[in-house]
Design an enzyme around this catalytic site. Structure first.
Site, PDB file in Angstrom:
ATOM      1  N   THR A  28     -19.156 -45.414  -6.851  1.00 49.25           N
ATOM      2  CA  THR A  28     -18.980 -45.456  -8.214  1.00 49.25           C
ATOM      3  C   THR A  28     -20.689 -45.990  -8.846  1.00 49.25           C
ATOM      4  O   THR A  28     -20.581 -46.012 -10.106  1.00 49.25           O
ATOM      5  CB  THR A  28     -17.842 -46.539  -8.264  1.00 49.25           C
ATOM      6  OG1 THR A  28     -17.725 -47.693  -7.737  1.00 49.25           O
ATOM      7  CG2 THR A  28     -16.897 -45.735  -8.368  1.00 49.25           C
ATOM      8  N   HIS A 123     -12.752 -34.097   2.699  1.00 52.56           N
ATOM      9  CA  HIS A 123     -12.247 -32.955   1.929  1.00 52.56           C
ATOM     10  C   HIS A 123     -13.345 -32.298   1.431  1.00 52.56           C
ATOM     11  O   HIS A 123     -12.993 -31.952  -0.054  1.00 52.56           O
ATOM     12  CB  HIS A 123     -11.595 -34.034   0.964  1.00 52.56           C
ATOM     13  CG  HIS A 123     -10.767 -35.031   1.349  1.00 52.56           C
ATOM     14  ND1 HIS A 123     -10.919 -35.866   0.523  1.00 52.56           N
ATOM     15  CD2 HIS A 123      -9.689 -34.716   2.106  1.00 52.56           C
ATOM     16  CE1 HIS A 123      -8.844 -36.329   0.809  1.00 52.56           C
ATOM     17  NE2 HIS A 123      -8.852 -35.851   2.067  1.00 52.56           N
TER      18      HIS A 123
END
Ligand code: CNA
Length: 253
Positions: A28, A123
């Protein structure tokens, strides 16, 4: 915070085989939104719109999916590693880093200079695309060029199959080999450091849980609480980059 940093530094100094387990909160501060924080991806899009079976069965879903994915990819393409990524590079330089198991798809551990063979992307990655029928691989940038020139849903050049970024969608099978590697590292490590993950996405979150079960110490650096906080030797609800940078600061001295 000072006490937490001191304790964290000490645990890291004593460790010999460290497994880093990273999530969206790691990036982030590189400008890439996470999923679950306010302003994150799921405050704009509904996750249930992008289940794998819907992507397979509906052209309209695929169009929406590529729209969301393009927005996300454009941000990731230009993102630079932040101080937390660089601190993990410091860990690798110290010889203590066993592996990085990452849920992230943003390529930032690679950009920070960590060795590719130490990075397990459970992922997948947003930087390549595959045909779901014949398996043909594409560079994401090439597919992105097609989208930018007005194609709404790209298809395979060879077999006209459905194309999808090499990321794992909800309801899509995990890569068995990567998950097996991740769990093996979880059994081998003597310290697992969780960085910026809500630890609610399974089976990924079973990796740090497995490390603890095998007797490894656990450090969690995450702004919000996680379901594994009670199991951890140290929990730090702070910014990943502030905390980790300070914890590894004197590691090589
Ligand atoms: P998540 O569920 O969105 O949780 C992120 C966690 O990070 C939250 O608990 C926040 O409190 C915490 N957090 C956010 N910023 C910071 C910060 N600067 N310092 C400390 N803590 C912070 O994300 P998870 O990774 O746990 O969930 C797994 C999903 C998110 C995976 O499937 C990823 O592919 C997916 N994802 C990846 C990216 C990326 O590649 N950068 C971005 C968004 C989502």
């Amino acid at each position: 915070m000072d006490d937490l940093i001191r304790t964290g530094s000490q645990i890291i100094k004593e460790a010999r085989k460290i497994l880093v387990f990273s999530g969206a909160g790691m990036s982030t501060e590189s400008g890439i939104p996470d999923f679950r924080s306010p302003g994150g991806v799921w405050s704009k899009y509904n996750p249930s719109d992008f289940y794998f079976d819907k992507i397979i069965s509906s052209e309209k879903t695929r169009e929406k999916y590529w729209e969301m994915s393009t927005e996300f990819y454009d941000t990731m393409k230009y993102a630079a590693p932040n101080r937390a990524h660089l601190a993990i590079k410091t860990l690798e330089n110290s010889g203590k880093l066993l592996a990085i198991v990452t849920q992230n798809i943003d390529n930032l551990h690679q950009k920070a200079g960590n060795s590719p063979e130490k990075i397990i992307e459970i992922h997948g990655t947003a930087f390549s695309v595959s045909c779901l029928s014949c398996g043909k691989k594409y560079d994401r940038a090439d597919i992105q060029d097609r989208l930018n020139s007005g194609v709404k849903v790209p298809y395979c050049d060879d077999c006209s199959g459905i194309l999808k970024p090499d990321t794992i969608s909800f309801g899509q099978a995990m890569p068995q080999d990567k998950m097996a590697d991740a769990l093996r590292y979880a059994s081998e490590c003597d310290l697992c450091i969780v960085l910026g993950s809500s630890l609610v996405v399974y089976p990924a979150a079973s990796v740090p849980a497995q490390a603890v079960q095998n007797g490894a110490k656990l450090i969690i650096i995450n702004r919000d609480e996680t379901p594994l906080d009670a199991e951890a030797d140290l929990v730090c609800h702070e910014s990943v980059s502030d905390a980790l940078e300070q914890m590894v600061e004197n590691l090589n001295s």
